[in-house]
Design an enzyme around this catalytic site. Sequence first.
Site, PDB file in Angstrom:
ATOM      1  N   ASN A  57      -2.441  -0.807  37.886  1.00 21.80           N
ATOM      2  CA  ASN A  57      -2.574  -1.383  39.228  1.00 21.80           C
ATOM      3  C   ASN A  57      -1.960  -2.783  39.348  1.00 21.80           C
ATOM      4  O   ASN A  57      -2.413  -3.603  40.144  1.00 21.80           O
ATOM      5  CB  ASN A  57      -4.035  -1.336  39.681  1.00 21.80           C
ATOM      6  CG  ASN A  57      -4.962  -2.049  38.719  1.00 21.80           C
ATOM      7  OD1 ASN A  57      -4.511  -2.644  37.742  1.00 21.80           O
ATOM      8  ND2 ASN A  57      -6.249  -2.009  38.989  1.00 21.80           N
TER       9      ASN A  57
ATOM     10  N   LYS B  22       0.532  -7.073  35.020  1.00 19.99           N
ATOM     11  CA  LYS B  22       0.308  -6.079  33.964  1.00 19.99           C
ATOM     12  C   LYS B  22       1.632  -5.430  33.549  1.00 19.99           C
ATOM     13  O   LYS B  22       2.660  -5.583  34.224  1.00 19.99           O
ATOM     14  CB  LYS B  22      -0.698  -5.039  34.467  1.00 19.99           C
ATOM     15  CG  LYS B  22      -2.107  -5.610  34.709  1.00 19.99           C
ATOM     16  CD  LYS B  22      -3.089  -4.506  35.109  1.00 19.99           C
ATOM     17  CE  LYS B  22      -4.495  -5.063  35.298  1.00 19.99           C
ATOM     18  NZ  LYS B  22      -5.473  -3.968  35.589  1.00 19.99           N
TER      19      LYS B  22
ATOM     20  N   GLU C 128     -11.392 -16.264  30.487  1.00 20.30           N
ATOM     21  CA  GLU C 128     -10.093 -15.579  30.442  1.00 20.30           C
ATOM     22  C   GLU C 128      -8.940 -16.570  30.318  1.00 20.30           C
ATOM     23  O   GLU C 128      -7.957 -16.297  29.622  1.00 20.30           O
ATOM     24  CB  GLU C 128      -9.932 -14.706  31.690  1.00 20.30           C
ATOM     25  CG  GLU C 128     -10.905 -13.535  31.689  1.00 20.30           C
ATOM     26  CD  GLU C 128     -10.843 -12.686  32.948  1.00 20.30           C
ATOM     27  OE1 GLU C 128     -11.611 -11.715  33.033  1.00 20.30           O
ATOM     28  OE2 GLU C 128     -10.024 -12.986  33.847  1.00 20.30           O
TER      29      GLU C 128
ATOM     30  N   TYR D  34     -10.543  -7.265  27.340  1.00 23.94           N
ATOM     31  CA  TYR D  34     -11.338  -6.386  28.201  1.00 23.94           C
ATOM     32  C   TYR D  34     -12.668  -5.981  27.544  1.00 23.94           C
ATOM     33  O   TYR D  34     -13.232  -4.938  27.899  1.00 23.94           O
ATOM     34  CB  TYR D  34     -10.532  -5.147  28.581  1.00 23.94           C
ATOM     35  CG  TYR D  34      -9.664  -5.325  29.822  1.00 23.94           C
ATOM     36  CD1 TYR D  34     -10.219  -5.725  31.044  1.00 23.94           C
ATOM     37  CD2 TYR D  34      -8.301  -5.061  29.791  1.00 23.94           C
ATOM     38  CE1 TYR D  34      -9.437  -5.870  32.187  1.00 23.94           C
ATOM     39  CE2 TYR D  34      -7.501  -5.210  30.931  1.00 23.94           C
ATOM     40  CZ  TYR D  34      -8.089  -5.609  32.127  1.00 23.94           C
ATOM     41  OH  TYR D  34      -7.316  -5.744  33.264  1.00 23.94           O
TER      42      TYR D  34
ATOM     43  N   HIS E 146      -4.038  -8.256  37.318  1.00 24.78           N
ATOM     44  CA  HIS E 146      -5.425  -8.591  36.969  1.00 24.78           C
ATOM     45  C   HIS E 146      -5.765  -9.912  37.624  1.00 24.78           C
ATOM     46  O   HIS E 146      -4.913 -10.800  37.728  1.00 24.78           O
ATOM     47  CB  HIS E 146      -5.585  -8.741  35.449  1.00 24.78           C
ATOM     48  CG  HIS E 146      -6.893  -9.384  35.078  1.00 24.78           C
ATOM     49  ND1 HIS E 146      -8.059  -8.678  34.986  1.00 24.78           N
ATOM     50  CD2 HIS E 146      -7.219 -10.694  34.857  1.00 24.78           C
ATOM     51  CE1 HIS E 146      -9.056  -9.513  34.703  1.00 24.78           C
ATOM     52  NE2 HIS E 146      -8.566 -10.750  34.612  1.00 24.78           N
TER      53      HIS E 146
HETATM   54  P1  IDP Z   1     -10.427  -5.276  38.585  1.00 28.97           P
HETATM   55  O1  IDP Z   1      -9.132  -5.331  37.792  1.00 28.97           O
HETATM   56  O2  IDP Z   1     -10.183  -5.001  40.047  1.00 28.97           O
HETATM   57  O3  IDP Z   1     -11.312  -6.470  38.340  1.00 28.97           O
HETATM   58  P2  IDP Z   1     -12.280  -3.781  36.872  1.00 28.97           P
HETATM   59  O4  IDP Z   1     -13.412  -2.948  37.377  1.00 28.97           O
HETATM   60  O5  IDP Z   1     -12.611  -5.092  36.235  1.00 28.97           O
HETATM   61  O6  IDP Z   1     -11.242  -3.964  38.082  1.00 28.97           O
HETATM   62  O7  IDP Z   1     -11.479  -2.879  35.851  1.00 28.97           O
HETATM   63  C1  IDP Z   1     -10.498  -3.450  35.011  1.00 28.97           C
HETATM   64  C2  IDP Z   1      -9.274  -2.572  35.025  1.00 28.97           C
HETATM   65  O8  IDP Z   1      -9.602  -1.307  34.454  1.00 28.97           O
HETATM   66  C3  IDP Z   1      -8.730  -2.214  36.407  1.00 28.97           C
HETATM   67  O9  IDP Z   1      -7.892  -3.211  36.955  1.00 28.97           O
HETATM   68  C4  IDP Z   1      -7.953  -0.947  36.108  1.00 28.97           C
HETATM   69  O10 IDP Z   1      -6.701  -1.248  35.464  1.00 28.97           O
HETATM   70  C5  IDP Z   1      -8.866  -0.283  35.098  1.00 28.97           C
HETATM   71  N1  IDP Z   1      -9.831   0.625  35.738  1.00 28.97           N
HETATM   72  C6  IDP Z   1     -10.916   0.299  36.486  1.00 28.97           C
HETATM   73  N2  IDP Z   1     -11.577   1.385  36.902  1.00 28.97           N
HETATM   74  C7  IDP Z   1     -10.897   2.442  36.387  1.00 28.97           C
HETATM   75  C8  IDP Z   1     -11.089   3.864  36.450  1.00 28.97           C
HETATM   76  O11 IDP Z   1     -12.025   4.376  37.072  1.00 28.97           O
HETATM   77  N3  IDP Z   1     -10.177   4.631  35.784  1.00 28.97           N
HETATM   78  C9  IDP Z   1      -9.140   4.108  35.075  1.00 28.97           C
HETATM   79  N4  IDP Z   1      -8.927   2.780  34.987  1.00 28.97           N
HETATM   80  C10 IDP Z   1      -9.791   1.959  35.633  1.00 28.97           C
HETATM   81 MG    MG Z   2     -12.249  -7.060  36.617  1.00 33.09          MG
END
Ligand code: IDP
Ligand code: MG
Length: 140
Positions: A115, A12, A129, A52, A118
């Site tokens: 984070n 990212k 994807e 997304y 992805h």
């Molecule tokens: P993942 O990346 O671990 O699959 P997902 O639930 O698919 O997690 O969420 C996609 C992305 O959205 C996450 O990697 C993170 O960058 C962001 N995200 C997920 N949950 C939150 C939240 O509660 N607050 C802010 N950003 C979030």
């Molecule tokens: Mg995800």
Amino acid sequence: MGQLERTLSIVKPDGVSRGLIGEVVGRFERAGIRIAAMRMLHMGKKEAEGFYAVHKDKPFFRTLTDFMSSGPVVVMVLEGQDVIRRNRELMGATNYKDAKPGTIRADFANDIERNVVHGSDSPENAAKEIAYFFSVLDIT
Ligand code: IDP
Ligand code: MG
């Protein structure tokens, strides 16, 4: 032995700007995962929203797509046995606070949204994807 699979990984914008491309790719290589395709690109807001789309009703959709379109990313196709699950293991939990020590997110993330990486979460989403960024001829 698990299934031979492909999954989409993204370093990212925070990972790219912090100089973590090599760190992330090195972890995949050391885990014996093959990089089958790789490219750097900078998504516009619309491309990030398309990627997304599954999260379009979440409260964080706007900030997430702003973040994902804020700078270049590195998109990769990873290939290996059971690689969808193994990549998720290497990444760690979405929230770095819940991620196991030694995972990418535990080691490098300080924010639930920013984070670092992805990774696709299922064979169906991996196929979608990968096709979002790569054509068949891009994948070796
Ligand atoms: P993942 O990346 O671990 O699959 P997902 O639930 O698919 O997690 O969420 C996609 C992305 O959205 C996450 O990697 C993170 O960058 C962001 N995200 C997920 N949950 C939150 C939240 O509660 N607050 C802010 N950003 C979030
Ligand atoms: Mg995800």
